[in-house]
Design a protein around this motif. Structure first.
Motif: not given
Lengths: 292, 503
Positions: A231, A233, A280, B30-31, B51-53, B55-57, B59, B220, B222-223, B226
């Motif tokens: 994954t 993660f 996040l 990767k995520g 989307f969250i994945t 953003l998370y990867v 970041k 944006k 904010e992004y 962050s």
């Protein structure tokens, strides 16, 4: 002929083991009417077929059991023979009454077990998720049951402790067998996708790595490595990922309070939720909701 | 040092690479995210999780690699799998999950269109074969089968558009992703009126089509804050996975085809002109204005070998899937070419190109009493690769090529590469060092930023790490097998339909 039929309350042998409902070893040579009608099982019953062929109904479904098969019946399931009789053959089983066990997987064996509480929770989950009451190739079963019988009958020094250990051993071997059998012939993506589904269904649960690894039948080290490779993660970061994605949905599509969203998605406080979310996304949950 | 980040939103994961401004890889993260199958024909993904994945990867990658190395991010350039579609309301909120390319719920709608007079004009204008994979068919499905969601939908967007919407606040679709929707006129570069009519929507319900080099909308605030990116970091829309892979394997100006073998596969060629096939068996997607990527996709590559491994591999307790697969590959290498006269049609998931038959099913053909399990194994692999050749051979009716580049996750398996080389009878080039989709995406970004004069120059900058050359004897043998394979795959249409009806 070697027969054994010990029942709690009746058998002197089980006096010191109130959590063992019965320990039974049977060789059936004559069929007795109404000896095995379908009724709700008492406790967790773990048993083995050693001779013959048995046609049973377990939890409403028909099974044919052969020598070498192990059966595993839960307190909320019915078991019996459609003909109401035990067929000719031989079998043995032990029935345990845990302090708590329900279909959602909540499980506490009681003080006799030396399995830590957190692991009992994992064992409960794995047992509850198992849909197959008849297992083949559970190799450890016969020997452990035989040793339990031996200890109970001989009552040598230390036998109480040893029986408790053997019961723990039986449960641990069984659960390992279940989680491995479940994932046999599956590649990790398939295994992971089943785990993911469980995580999603119980997002509010405070999952630990031990629990997740236990569910797929792996040790925590190997599990963490594989999750990371597949994954990208660590297991706990993957979980945060799931939680935030779900939280975003709830923020955008419902009017639920931030506290409720936090708890529903498995954060232990709304502060924890807010800080993780902000780290996040760059937004606090409140600000994020306002932008919508 | 300056760098560019490529963000590839593919079927199972988001992969983010960093490249320097000459196209060398600096790092990768990767995520993954899951695909849901709420019903047998359905394949969906959760847009919020994608989307969250992403953003998370992004970041983590920036924090752990980009910032410690003091790289300066000049641009983010996107890439994504084709054919996904998602309904959103007027606030941009998803109405349910995204429906991805593998989803077949629109079989009925596809058949209606196939039988209508719209079929040829829509295919010719849009370049996308009439198939449940295409968003045209999926939107039409929603219109008829889920009218409530259809009515509520403010726009229909792909997963890539959704990510771009989240990050920039704008509804934008690049010409390349647009060209895979079945709704976009690849000649006029605008939404096609007939296709829109069939889907039952007005063009306002789709994003504004723009060039793959489009970079006029910033992140944006904010992004960018962050993520720790400067306000001047550009967002370049980029292209689709298949088109990027063709560019990244160096095939824009060269007389080469690209064969991709992953879970599914494709054979593609690039050209300034579309490929006209009267039987409508090929896609024509836009890489960029005036660059067409044409070819055919197959459903049955890695997924079929995984199936074989799972059910016919010998698993000892405690043995892992990957080990068993390795052993099978070793065993298959020992079996002589041709598997002793055994053939396999790999249509476990129905088939797209070249037969375009959702009812097609797998067949072992030619079994005799001397065949052992290892022959079935070898035949399985050869069958999967004959199918690649059947697409490639059709392409040679329209285009000539003298070598092939091999991409995709299975391209690193030497046995697969060598068998393909022998079947095609052409040299195969592989780049095992860098993912061609990521590289193609970086080349688009770098071309957009004028580090290359154009896509041809960018494409010519790529190189290979390995070359396979054909064995003439095996080639001749394989051609004799292929004759049977091709004849058989075309003969069973009625039987495929009957057996599919029984399943």
């Amino acid at each position: 002929m070697n027969q054994l039929n010990l029942h709690e309350g009746k058998a002197e042998y089980l006096r010191d083991f109130p959590y063992i409902i019965e320990l039974v070893k049977l060789k059936i040579q004559n069929i007795q009417l109404n000896s095995f009608t379908v009724k709700t099982n008492e406790g967790i019953r773990i048993g083995l077929i050693t001779e013959g062929k048995f046609d049973w109904v377990i939890a409403g479904q028909g099974y044919t059991l052969f020598p070498g098969d192990t059966f595993l019946i839960y307190p909320w399931q019915e078991i019996g023979s459609p003909k109401g009789v035990l067929d000719i053959g031989a079998l043995c089983w032990v029935s345990l009454s845990p302090e708590l066990f329900d279909p959602s997987g909540l499980l506490q064996f009681g003080a006799w077990s030396s399995i830590p509480e957190s692991e009992q929770r994992v064992i409960g989950k794995i047992l509850a998720m198992n849909k197959n009451p008849v297992l083949s190739r559970f190799g450890a079963g016969p020997q452990i049951l035989q040793r339990i019988e031996h200890e109970i009958l001989q009552q040598e020094i230390g036998y109480r402790t040893r029986i408790n250990h053997l019961l723990d051993e039986l449960l641990i071997s069984l659960v390992r067998h279940l989680s491995k059998a479940e994932n046999f012939r599956r590649d990790f993506p398939q295994i992971f996708s089943k785990l993911e589904q469980s995580l999603r269904e119980n997002l509010a649960h405070p999952w630990t790595v031990e629990e997740m690894a236990g569910l797929v039948g792996l040790g925590t080290t190997a599990f963490t490595e594989k999750v990371k490779a597949f994954t990208g993660f660590s297991p706990l970061h993957y979980l945060i990922n799931l939680r935030i994605a779900e939280a975003i949905k709830l923020l955008r599509q419902t009017k639920m309070s931030l506290t409720d969203i936090a708890f529903d998605t498995g954060f232990y406080s709304s502060q924890h939720f807010s800080s993780t979310f902000k780290k996040l996304t760059g937004y606090t949950p409140r600000a994020y909701r306002k932008t919508q | 040092m300056d760098c560019i980040l490529t963000i590839d939103i593919n079927t199972s994961s988001v992969r983010i690479h960093a490249f320097d401004l000459t196209g060398e890889v600096l790092g990768m993260r990767k995520g993954s995210y899951p695909t849901f199958h709420p019903q047998a024909d359905y394949s969906e993904q959760d847009p919020e999780q994608v989307f969250i994945t992403t953003l998370y990867v992004l970041k983590n990658f920036i924090n752990e690699v980009i910032q410690p190395q003091k790289y300066k991010v000049k641009a983010l350039c996107f890439c994504a799998a084709m054919h996904s579609v998602l309904a959103v309301d007027k606030n941009g909120r998803p109405l349910g999950n995204a429906i991805i390319w593998a989803d077949n719920r629109g079989i009925k709608e596809a058949n209606i269109l196939k039988k209508s007079a719209f079929r040829s004009p829509i295919y010719e204008a849009t370049g996308t074969p009439i198939h449940p994979m295409s968003p045209l068919i999926k939107i039409s499905w929603m219109r008829h089968q889920d009218p409530e969601r259809f009515a509520q939908a403010f726009k229909f967007v792909s997963l890539k558009e959704y990510i771009v919407l989240q990050l920039t606040g704008e509804y934008l679709v690049d010409h390349s992703i647009a060209s895979s929707t079945g709704l976009f006129d690849i000649h006029q570069l605008q939404w096609n009126a007939q296709a829109l009519e069939f889907a039952g929507i007005s063009p306002e319900r789709l994003s504004a089509p723009v060039s793959i080099f489009f970079d006029e909308v910033p992140l944006k605030k904010e992004y960018s804050k962050s993520l720790g990116l400067s306000g001047s970091t550009k967002v370049i829309l980029g292209s689709s996975d298949g088109c990027s892979a063709t560019l990244g394997s160096g095939n824009i100006a060269a007389d080469r085809a690209t064969v991709t073998i992953a879970s599914s596969g494709a054979v593609r060629v690039a050209s300034k002109e579309i490929l006209v096939d009267e039987k409508q068996r090929f896609f024509n997607y836009l890489l960029a204005e005036d660059y067409y990527i044409s070819g055919g996709p197959t459903n049955n590559v890695g997924v079929v070998f995984d199936w074989y491994t799972q059910f016919f591999g010998s698993f000892n307790p405690g043995q892992e899937f990957d080990q068993v697969r390795e052993e099978l590959l070793r065993e298959a290498t020992q079996v002589p070419a041709g598997a002793k006269g055994l053939l396999f049609l790999p249509y476990l998931l129905g088939e797209r190109a070249p037969i375009w038959n959702a009812n097609a099913r797998g067949v072992y053909f030619g079994l005799n009493i001397t065949h052992e399990q290892k022959h079935l194994l070898r035949a399985t692999i050869e069958g999967i690769l004959f199918e690649m050749y059947s697409i490639g051979k059709l392409l040679t009716d329209h285009r000539s090529f003298s070598s092939i580049s091999l991409t995709g996750s299975y391209s690193s398996i030497p046995l697969f590469a060598q068998i393909l080389t022998d079947i095609f009878g052409l040299p195969f080039h592989v780049n095992t060092k860098v993912d061609s989709v990521a590289l193609g995406t970086a080349l688009i970004g770098l071309t957009g930023m004028k580090y290359f004069a154009g896509l041809e120059e960018a494409s010519a900058s790529t190189h290979f790490t390995e070359t396979y050359t054909p064995n003439a004897q095996n080639h001749e043998l394989y051609l004799r097998y292929f004759e049977v394979f091709e004849s058989l795959s075309g003969k069973l249409e009625a039987e495929f339909e009957m057996i599919a009806g029984l399943q």
